[in-house]
Design a protein around this motif. Structure first.
Motif, PDB file in Angstrom:
ATOM      1  N   LEU A 167       0.828  -1.208   0.000  1.00 36.80           N
ATOM      2  CA  LEU A 167       0.000   0.000   0.000  1.00 36.80           C
ATOM      3  C   LEU A 167       0.865   1.261   0.000  1.00 36.80           C
ATOM      4  O   LEU A 167       0.494   2.281  -0.598  1.00 36.80           O
ATOM      5  CB  LEU A 167      -0.935  -0.007   1.202  1.00 36.80           C
ATOM      6  CG  LEU A 167      -2.026  -1.094   1.176  1.00 36.80           C
ATOM      7  CD1 LEU A 167      -2.788  -1.128   2.501  1.00 36.80           C
ATOM      8  CD2 LEU A 167      -2.985  -0.882   0.009  1.00 36.80           C
ATOM      9  N   ARG A 168       2.025   1.205   0.647  1.00 36.60           N
ATOM     10  CA  ARG A 168       2.946   2.357   0.620  1.00 36.60           C
ATOM     11  C   ARG A 168       3.440   2.625  -0.795  1.00 36.60           C
ATOM     12  O   ARG A 168       3.487   3.773  -1.247  1.00 36.60           O
ATOM     13  CB  ARG A 168       4.120   2.112   1.573  1.00 36.60           C
ATOM     14  CG  ARG A 168       5.172   3.223   1.551  1.00 36.60           C
ATOM     15  CD  ARG A 168       6.059   3.172   2.769  1.00 36.60           C
ATOM     16  NE  ARG A 168       6.923   2.014   2.840  1.00 36.60           N
ATOM     17  CZ  ARG A 168       8.187   1.977   2.407  1.00 36.60           C
ATOM     18  NH1 ARG A 168       8.743   3.047   1.838  1.00 36.60           N
ATOM     19  NH2 ARG A 168       8.913   0.878   2.554  1.00 36.60           N
ATOM     20  N   ALA A 169       3.805   1.560  -1.505  1.00 38.33           N
ATOM     21  CA  ALA A 169       4.240   1.727  -2.893  1.00 38.33           C
ATOM     22  C   ALA A 169       3.091   2.219  -3.767  1.00 38.33           C
ATOM     23  O   ALA A 169       3.277   3.074  -4.653  1.00 38.33           O
ATOM     24  CB  ALA A 169       4.779   0.405  -3.431  1.00 38.33           C
ATOM     25  N   LEU A 170       1.907   1.699  -3.516  1.00 38.63           N
ATOM     26  CA  LEU A 170       0.737   2.107  -4.298  1.00 38.63           C
ATOM     27  C   LEU A 170       0.478   3.601  -4.161  1.00 38.63           C
ATOM     28  O   LEU A 170       0.121   4.277  -5.136  1.00 38.63           O
ATOM     29  CB  LEU A 170      -0.478   1.299  -3.835  1.00 38.63           C
ATOM     30  CG  LEU A 170      -1.783   1.511  -4.594  1.00 38.63           C
ATOM     31  CD1 LEU A 170      -1.671   0.988  -6.026  1.00 38.63           C
ATOM     32  CD2 LEU A 170      -2.934   0.822  -3.864  1.00 38.63           C
ATOM     33  N   ALA A 171       0.659   4.137  -2.948  1.00 38.56           N
ATOM     34  CA  ALA A 171       0.417   5.564  -2.714  1.00 38.56           C
ATOM     35  C   ALA A 171       1.362   6.447  -3.516  1.00 38.56           C
ATOM     36  O   ALA A 171       1.056   7.618  -3.778  1.00 38.56           O
ATOM     37  CB  ALA A 171       0.553   5.866  -1.215  1.00 38.56           C
ATOM     38  N   GLU A 172       2.488   5.906  -3.935  1.00 40.01           N
ATOM     39  CA  GLU A 172       3.466   6.666  -4.715  1.00 40.01           C
ATOM     40  C   GLU A 172       3.167   6.631  -6.212  1.00 40.01           C
ATOM     41  O   GLU A 172       3.856   7.284  -6.992  1.00 40.01           O
ATOM     42  CB  GLU A 172       4.870   6.123  -4.446  1.00 40.01           C
ATOM     43  CG  GLU A 172       5.316   6.283  -2.994  1.00 40.01           C
ATOM     44  CD  GLU A 172       6.671   5.627  -2.724  1.00 40.01           C
ATOM     45  OE1 GLU A 172       7.273   5.098  -3.685  1.00 40.01           O
ATOM     46  OE2 GLU A 172       7.116   5.650  -1.564  1.00 40.01           O
ATOM     47  N   HIS A 173       2.161   5.844  -6.618  1.00 43.78           N
ATOM     48  CA  HIS A 173       1.877   5.663  -8.043  1.00 43.78           C
ATOM     49  C   HIS A 173       0.377   5.810  -8.315  1.00 43.78           C
ATOM     50  O   HIS A 173      -0.356   4.821  -8.375  1.00 43.78           O
ATOM     51  CB  HIS A 173       2.379   4.294  -8.508  1.00 43.78           C
ATOM     52  CG  HIS A 173       3.863   4.178  -8.510  1.00 43.78           C
ATOM     53  ND1 HIS A 173       4.642   4.573  -9.580  1.00 43.78           N
ATOM     54  CD2 HIS A 173       4.727   3.735  -7.547  1.00 43.78           C
ATOM     55  CE1 HIS A 173       5.918   4.380  -9.289  1.00 43.78           C
ATOM     56  NE2 HIS A 173       5.992   3.870  -8.071  1.00 43.78           N
ATOM     57  N   PRO A 174      -0.080   7.052  -8.522  1.00 40.10           N
ATOM     58  CA  PRO A 174      -1.506   7.270  -8.785  1.00 40.10           C
ATOM     59  C   PRO A 174      -1.993   6.648 -10.087  1.00 40.10           C
ATOM     60  O   PRO A 174      -3.202   6.490 -10.278  1.00 40.10           O
ATOM     61  CB  PRO A 174      -1.629   8.800  -8.829  1.00 40.10           C
ATOM     62  CG  PRO A 174      -0.240   9.295  -9.104  1.00 40.10           C
ATOM     63  CD  PRO A 174       0.672   8.311  -8.464  1.00 40.10           C
ATOM     64  N   GLU A 175      -1.072   6.266 -10.978  1.00 40.36           N
ATOM     65  CA  GLU A 175      -1.478   5.633 -12.236  1.00 40.36           C
ATOM     66  C   GLU A 175      -1.862   4.161 -12.044  1.00 40.36           C
ATOM     67  O   GLU A 175      -2.373   3.524 -12.971  1.00 40.36           O
ATOM     68  CB  GLU A 175      -0.345   5.739 -13.270  1.00 40.36           C
ATOM     69  CG  GLU A 175       0.840   4.798 -13.083  1.00 40.36           C
ATOM     70  CD  GLU A 175       1.887   5.278 -12.077  1.00 40.36           C
ATOM     71  OE1 GLU A 175       3.004   4.743 -12.104  1.00 40.36           O
ATOM     72  OE2 GLU A 175       1.567   6.196 -11.278  1.00 40.36           O
ATOM     73  N   VAL A 176      -1.621   3.624 -10.852  1.00 39.19           N
ATOM     74  CA  VAL A 176      -1.962   2.232 -10.576  1.00 39.19           C
ATOM     75  C   VAL A 176      -3.236   2.190  -9.725  1.00 39.19           C
ATOM     76  O   VAL A 176      -3.327   2.864  -8.698  1.00 39.19           O
ATOM     77  CB  VAL A 176      -0.812   1.510  -9.842  1.00 39.19           C
ATOM     78  CG1 VAL A 176      -1.197   0.067  -9.533  1.00 39.19           C
ATOM     79  CG2 VAL A 176       0.462   1.550 -10.680  1.00 39.19           C
ATOM     80  N   ARG A 177      -4.193   1.396 -10.142  1.00 37.20           N
ATOM     81  CA  ARG A 177      -5.453   1.255  -9.414  1.00 37.20           C
ATOM     82  C   ARG A 177      -5.557  -0.154  -8.828  1.00 37.20           C
ATOM     83  O   ARG A 177      -5.551  -1.134  -9.572  1.00 37.20           O
ATOM     84  CB  ARG A 177      -6.652   1.522 -10.330  1.00 37.20           C
ATOM     85  CG  ARG A 177      -8.011   1.355  -9.630  1.00 37.20           C
ATOM     86  CD  ARG A 177      -9.161   1.614 -10.577  1.00 37.20           C
ATOM     87  NE  ARG A 177      -9.145   2.983 -11.074  1.00 37.20           N
ATOM     88  CZ  ARG A 177      -9.937   3.429 -12.052  1.00 37.20           C
ATOM     89  NH1 ARG A 177     -10.797   2.592 -12.640  1.00 37.20           N
ATOM     90  NH2 ARG A 177      -9.870   4.678 -12.437  1.00 37.20           N
ATOM     91  N   LEU A 178      -5.639  -0.222  -7.521  1.00 38.31           N
ATOM     92  CA  LEU A 178      -5.819  -1.510  -6.844  1.00 38.31           C
ATOM     93  C   LEU A 178      -7.285  -1.906  -6.931  1.00 38.31           C
ATOM     94  O   LEU A 178      -8.154  -1.254  -6.350  1.00 38.31           O
ATOM     95  CB  LEU A 178      -5.381  -1.414  -5.382  1.00 38.31           C
ATOM     96  CG  LEU A 178      -5.607  -2.651  -4.515  1.00 38.31           C
ATOM     97  CD1 LEU A 178      -4.841  -3.849  -5.054  1.00 38.31           C
ATOM     98  CD2 LEU A 178      -5.221  -2.367  -3.060  1.00 38.31           C
TER      99      LEU A 178
END
Length: 357
Positions: free
Chosen positions: A183-194
């Motif tokens: 989730l920390r890595a996800l927060a750094e990449h708005p182009e990725v949607r979980l």
């Protein structure tokens, strides 16, 4: 269930036998006897024990925390007690084990998942609790997703990369931490949607059944993050059945250095692999052997330590680790890692690099 537990314990107790050396260690392995990660974990401990001349016994709890506690009770309150008990705080069994250990004379050491801050505050200081070695699980989850995103082809502005995540168990610290890293890595990449996080219970079969539904629900997923290798294989199987090619049409990641995972990395079916924490039990034996020789762990990095053993495994690493697994001693001289007689500036070199030398 309780009847099975005690029948199982009686069978294992017969195998315990008399302690052959003064320095005896019992490891309560939380995994199954056919689980690749926990088998490799035990094998590395056995290599360390042989080199250090430690009398090591290993009992598997088959992923049943109630069996772990029953095994601990027999070891801590029975007639043939080990000098040291090594265990994992899997599904938070540590407080029960510490209560059983009071007055037993057995020293305790935790690996992979240690006591939580709340457990420590409730239990207080214990002279029989020697310390712990835990991996960088949060960082491992973070590194895995960062590398998946790095390998993904760039998308046009306004478009998104769709991600599925397979976590382990909600009540397992390593699972929680790896998910937090993701989730920390996800927060750094708005182009990725979980799209969704599901809990596969570390199981290939369960992840496969979950993935069959998820790939129908989210047909545009191109990144799949998994908290271990077994769940990654289950998800890859389901994806292949849709006509997709893992490593080409979607990128998959996993944790662990099982032979199957290493080979999948070499073949390109797994795009990202993180591993190295199978070594922690062996490193723990180095510390316990030093304690037996009078070494004060507080002077050599502390009793409770987070070890950055989880790292990205590339194809070259995978080939070396595969070859190394065929050697019974892993090519490591465990005795040379001792802090005995070294200056207090010495720090135990517990890492995959120690294996790669």
């Amino acid at each position: 269930m309780l009847k099975f537990v005690y029948t199982f314990l009686l069978m294992l107790g017969a195998a315990w036998g008399p302690v052959a050396h003064a320095e005896s260690v019992l490891f309560l392995n939380p995994g199954k006897t056919d689980e690749a990660f926990w088998i490799s974990y035990s094998q590395f401990m056995q290599a360390a024990a042989k080199d250090l001349r430690i009398d090591l016994r290993i009992l598997y709890s088959q992923r049943m925390p109630e069996l772990t506690v029953a095994q601990a009770r027999l070891a801590l309150q029975g007639p043939d007690r080990p000098n040291y008990l090594v265990f994992v705080n899997e599904q938070y069994v540590a407080p029960q084990i510490l209560r059983l250990a009071q007055g037993s004379g057995v020293k305790l050491f935790t690996v992979n998942a240690s006591l939580t801050a709340n457990q420590l505050s409730l239990l207080g200081e214990r002279s029989d609790r020697l310390g712990s070695l835990v991996p960088n699980d949060e960082e491992g989850g973070y590194l895995m997703l960062k590398e998946l995103i790095r390998q993904h082809p760039p998308v046009a502005p306004g478009q998104v990369i769709e991600l599925l995540a397979f976590s382990g168990l909600k009540i397992t610290p390593s699972s929680q931490l790896r998910e937090q890293g993701m989730l920390r890595a996800l927060a750094e990449h708005p182009e990725v949607r979980l799209r969704q996080v599901v809990y596969g219970g570390w199981s290939r079969g369960r992840a496969y059944e979950q993935a069959k539904l998820l790939f129908r629900r989210y047909p545009n997923v191109s990144l799949v993050w998994s908290a271990n290798d077994e769940m990654a294989f289950g998800a890859m199987q389901a994806y292949s059945e849709t006509g997709g090619v893992p490593g080409k049409d979607a990128l998959f990641s996993g944790v662990n250095t099982s032979p199957a995972a290493l080979q999948a990395m070499i073949d390109g079916r797994l795009s990202v692999l993180v591993g190295g924490h199978f070594t922690l039990g062996g490193w723990a034996l180095v510390e316990l052997h030093d304690v037996e020789m009078g070494v004060d762990l507080d002077q050599y990095g502390g009793r409770d330590r987070l070890i950055p053993v989880l790292q990205l495994i590339d194809k070259a690493h995978a080939k070396r680790l595969l070859a190394m697994g065929a050697s019974p001693d892993y090519g490591v001289n465990f005795r040379r890692l001792s802090a005995k007689g070294r200056p207090t500036s010495y720090r135990y070199p517990f890492s995959l690099q120690t294996l790669m030398r």
